[in-house]
Design an enzyme around this catalytic site. Structure first.
Site, PDB file in Angstrom:
ATOM      1  N   HIS A   1       1.819   4.373  -3.128  1.00 47.09           N
ATOM      2  CA  HIS A   1       1.798   5.834  -3.032  1.00 47.09           C
ATOM      3  C   HIS A   1       3.013   6.437  -3.729  1.00 47.09           C
ATOM      4  CE1 HIS A   1      -1.706   6.322  -0.587  1.00 47.09           C
ATOM      5  NE2 HIS A   1      -1.194   5.764   0.503  1.00 47.09           N
TER       6      HIS A   1
ATOM      7  N   GLU B   1      -6.133   6.936  -0.969  1.00 47.97           N
ATOM      8  CA  GLU B   1      -6.049   5.774  -0.087  1.00 47.97           C
ATOM      9  C   GLU B   1      -6.777   4.575  -0.697  1.00 47.97           C
ATOM     10  OE1 GLU B   1      -4.137   5.474   2.418  1.00 47.97           O
ATOM     11  OE2 GLU B   1      -3.500   7.569   2.387  1.00 47.97           O
TER      12      GLU B   1
ATOM     13  N   HIS C   1       0.838  -1.207   0.000  1.00 45.84           N
ATOM     14  CA  HIS C   1       0.000   0.000   0.000  1.00 45.84           C
ATOM     15  C   HIS C   1       0.871   1.254   0.000  1.00 45.84           C
ATOM     16  CE1 HIS C   1      -3.410   2.577   1.515  1.00 45.84           C
ATOM     17  NE2 HIS C   1      -2.376   3.249   2.002  1.00 45.84           N
ATOM     18  N   GLU C   2       1.863   1.293   0.871  1.00 43.91           N
ATOM     19  CA  GLU C   2       2.727   2.472   0.956  1.00 43.91           C
ATOM     20  C   GLU C   2       3.596   2.634  -0.300  1.00 43.91           C
ATOM     21  OE1 GLU C   2       2.292   4.696   3.122  1.00 43.91           O
ATOM     22  OE2 GLU C   2       0.875   3.512   4.293  1.00 43.91           O
TER      23      GLU C   2
END
Length: 306
Positions: free
Chosen positions: A144, A215, A140-141
């Site tokens: 980004h 997100e 997930h990070e």
């Protein structure tokens, strides 16, 4: 950089629109300050200096504020191993790995681009998550970074930062020390504060709208990369529940960085922060991951990353 993270055109479009609107707002804000303060040199130099500092040193500021430190492979071999595998699968540069000695379970990515990115996790997160769950959070990070929305959020948040600084500077500095004796100075002070407050409010709302969507985009990209949306859903549920039990006083410092976190640092009680949240609701995130799991036929197809 062209990583294997699934691209998101809607996220790209939202980032472009947000930056365009904030750019117009920034120009109007600087012009208003020049008119009110009658010193374009002071305003331009200060604004440009702060923007440059935020862009170039955002990773250091975030790590310092959250007590994070860069860790070598010898200290956290499993953490480095997961990051290495994900970066190999995603075909992207390996970021710097950092750990924050905080009980609050969370993670964030920062940095101006993929070649100068930092992924930081808290010791509370490492202690609570299973390997597959940690892999989902790190994916997930990393998404980004791959989507470049970390840099966009960093730049976009600059306008709100400078507007807030102007208000504080006007209130507590000696710049308007003669305002009580000079009616004109008092009017200028009032105008500066009003303009700054309006700019802060508009930038606040624009950034929140972008942050909520980014997100969801990161959850989606991470689930598709790893092939295990259920592991990410499990991490979300576990982390959100544990954060709700962290004492409110321990969350106050972290709340300033909510836009960068995996999950927001909010207590369990109702607050305006939930209305203007940087993140979508847990229910919405889990619903999306459930749909992706059904589409992938997850039970019959194990994740791509072991």
């Amino acid at each position: 950089m062209h990583s294997r993270f699934r691209s998101d055109r809607r996220l790209t479009a939202r980032m472009a629109v947000t930056l365009f609107l904030l750019g117009l707002l920034y120009v109007a804000f600087v012009a208003a300050l020049i008119v009110l303060l009658k010193s374009w040199v002071l305003v331009v130099v200060v604004a440009a200096g702060l923007l440059g500092a935020q862009y170039w040193f955002s990773d250091r500021v975030a790590l310092y504020a959250m007590h994070g430190r860069v860790v070598e492979r010898e200290e956290h071999p499993e953490l480095h191993g997961v990051v290495d595998r994900l970066c190999a699968v995603a075909d992207m540069p390996r970021p710097v790995v950092a750990v924050s000695n905080m009980d609050m379970p969370n993670a964030f990515a920062t940095g101006r681009n993929a070649d100068h990115a930092v992924i930081c996790v808290t010791t509370g997160l490492l202690r609570r998550l299973e390997p597959a769950e940690l892999e989902g959070v790190l994916a997930h990070e990393l998404s980004h970074v791959a989507h470049k929305d970390v840099a966009v959020i960093t730049v976009a948040s600059f306008l709100g930062v400078i507007a807030g600084l102007v208000v504080r500077f006007a209130l507590y500095s000696g710049l308007f020390g003669g305002a009580r004796r000079d009616q004109n100075a008092a009017m200028v002070l009032a105008c500066v504060m009003a303009v700054s407050a309006a700019v802060y409010a508009i930038s606040f709302l624009l950034i929140r709208a972008l942050s909520r969507y980014r997100e969801l985009a990161a959850d989606r990209a991470a689930a598709l990369l790893t092939g295990r949306p259920s592991a990410l859903a499990s991490a979300l549920t576990k982390v959100s529940g544990d954060i709700a039990r962290i004492p409110t006083k321990d969350l106050r410092t972290a709340q300033a960085f909510n836009a960068f976190y995996f999950t927001p640092a909010l207590g369990s009680g109702p607050s305006l922060g939930r209305i203007f949240s940087t993140h979508p609701t847990l229910e919405r995130r889990l619903e999306q991951l459930g749909r992706i799991s059904a589409e992938l036929g997850e039970a019959a197809a194990p994740g791509k990353v072991s």
